[in-house]
Enzyme design. Structure first.
Site, PDB file in Angstrom:
ATOM      1  N   GLY A 160     -10.889   3.330   0.989  1.00 56.49           N
ATOM      2  CA  GLY A 160     -10.165   3.791   2.172  1.00 56.49           C
ATOM      3  C   GLY A 160     -11.087   4.313   3.233  1.00 56.49           C
ATOM      4  N   GLY A 161     -11.108   5.637   3.409  1.00 56.34           N
ATOM      5  CA  GLY A 161     -11.858   6.258   4.488  1.00 56.34           C
ATOM      6  C   GLY A 161     -13.341   5.938   4.490  1.00 56.34           C
ATOM      7  N   GLY A 189      -7.168  10.175   0.292  1.00 52.47           N
ATOM      8  CA  GLY A 189      -7.494  11.036   1.421  1.00 52.47           C
ATOM      9  C   GLY A 189      -7.502  12.519   1.118  1.00 52.47           C
ATOM     10  N   SER A 229      -9.945   8.076  -2.950  1.00 52.69           N
ATOM     11  CA  SER A 229     -11.115   8.945  -2.746  1.00 52.69           C
ATOM     12  C   SER A 229     -12.370   8.391  -3.419  1.00 52.69           C
ATOM     13  CB  SER A 229     -10.823  10.363  -3.241  1.00 52.69           C
ATOM     14  OG  SER A 229      -9.797  10.962  -2.468  1.00 52.69           O
ATOM     15  N   GLU A 261      -3.716   2.901  -7.037  1.00 46.56           N
ATOM     16  CA  GLU A 261      -4.089   3.967  -6.113  1.00 46.56           C
ATOM     17  C   GLU A 261      -3.141   5.136  -6.311  1.00 46.56           C
ATOM     18  OE1 GLU A 261      -3.564   2.804  -2.045  1.00 46.56           O
ATOM     19  OE2 GLU A 261      -1.509   2.171  -2.402  1.00 46.56           O
ATOM     20  N   HIS A 306       0.848  -1.191   0.000  1.00 45.61           N
ATOM     21  CA  HIS A 306       0.000   0.000   0.000  1.00 45.61           C
ATOM     22  C   HIS A 306       0.885   1.242   0.000  1.00 45.61           C
ATOM     23  CE1 HIS A 306      -2.840   3.046   1.442  1.00 45.61           C
ATOM     24  NE2 HIS A 306      -3.809   2.225   1.063  1.00 45.61           N
TER      25      HIS A 306
END
Length: 238
Positions: free
Chosen positions: A221-222, A161, A200, A155, A85
């Site tokens: 992710g988030g 982010g 994102s 990514e 990652h």
């Protein structure tokens, strides 16, 4: 590095929020912190949700205090593991050769390795995005990789982010280049290996991003920290 035992409730909410029709269409994977893998495996037992690890050590065992091997992850019930990652590369100085070793370790233990590649903003602005991700893929991917033991995730580091997202055309260009490189590396198997997009991804843009050619899924992710958001991305396939 998010989540305590209370976070298992989020995994349970995702498990319960997937419609039977949807799970016939997509594969759903959650990669929690290592401290929660056992609890999440128990929470998703018998469901359509698979559990994976976020990182691993390339060796099966040894004097590597604080590290976790692929065999340990498999023993907990994990089926996948993320390899290389961008945050591991940036903050822990992981190299392409190290990613290759970890991907071999994942295969050794029967896990599917999700090999991450991606360029920084500086590399993109210099026009080097394609050469960077192709080199990362060529070095990191083990010889004889198959769709059963390997997934690729693109990514772009500058999108993670940040709220910034590449255009569909930019994503399509990179994914097409990765598919071409896979063809050189593994031949016909290249068409079967999934290439995910990560950076994102959220419910509001998931349908557009996941409809791009050669995008076979999302590395979330988030948005995965909120069950409703994660399910919203899953439902882009509904």
């Amino acid at each position: 590095m998010n989540g305590t035992r209370a976070s298992v409730a989020t995994v349970e909410a995702i498990r319960d929020g997937l419609s039977p029709k949807l799970v016939e269409t997509i594969d759903v994977l959650i990669c929690p912190p290592a401290t929660l893998i056992g609890s999440c495996v128990a929470a998703t037992y018998g469901s359509a949700v698979a559990i994976g690890g976020q990182n691993l050590h390339a060796r099966p065992s040894g004097a590597f205090t604080g590290s976790i091997s692929a065999e340990m992850l498999a023993d907990l019930g994990a089926k996948y593991v993320i390899v290389g990652h961008s945050e591991r590369r940036a903050y822990h100085h992981e190299t392409d050769d190290g990613v290759h070793a970890k991907a071999l370790g994942a295969r050794r233990a029967g896990l599917c390795g999700i090999i991450c590649v991606g360029e920084t903003l500086e590399e993109r602005e210099q026009g080097r995005a394609l050469s960077i991700v192709r080199a990362q893929l060529a070095i990191g991917t083990p010889k004889g990789a198959t769709a059963a033991d390997t997934v690729i995730a693109y990514e772009p580091v500058w999108a993670i982010g940040s709220g910034r997202t590449p255009t569909p055309a930019e994503i399509a260009e990179v994914h097409a280049s990765l598919r071409e490189m896979l063809d050189k590396l593994v031949g016909d198997e290249a068409q079967k290996i999934r290439i995910l997009y990560g950076g994102s991804v959220k419910p509001s843009n998931a349908r557009e991003l996941l409809s791009v050619e050669n995008v076979d899924g999302a590395l979330v992710g988030g948005a995965s920290l909120v069950a409703e958001d994660f399910l919203g991305i899953c439902n882009a396939y509904a």
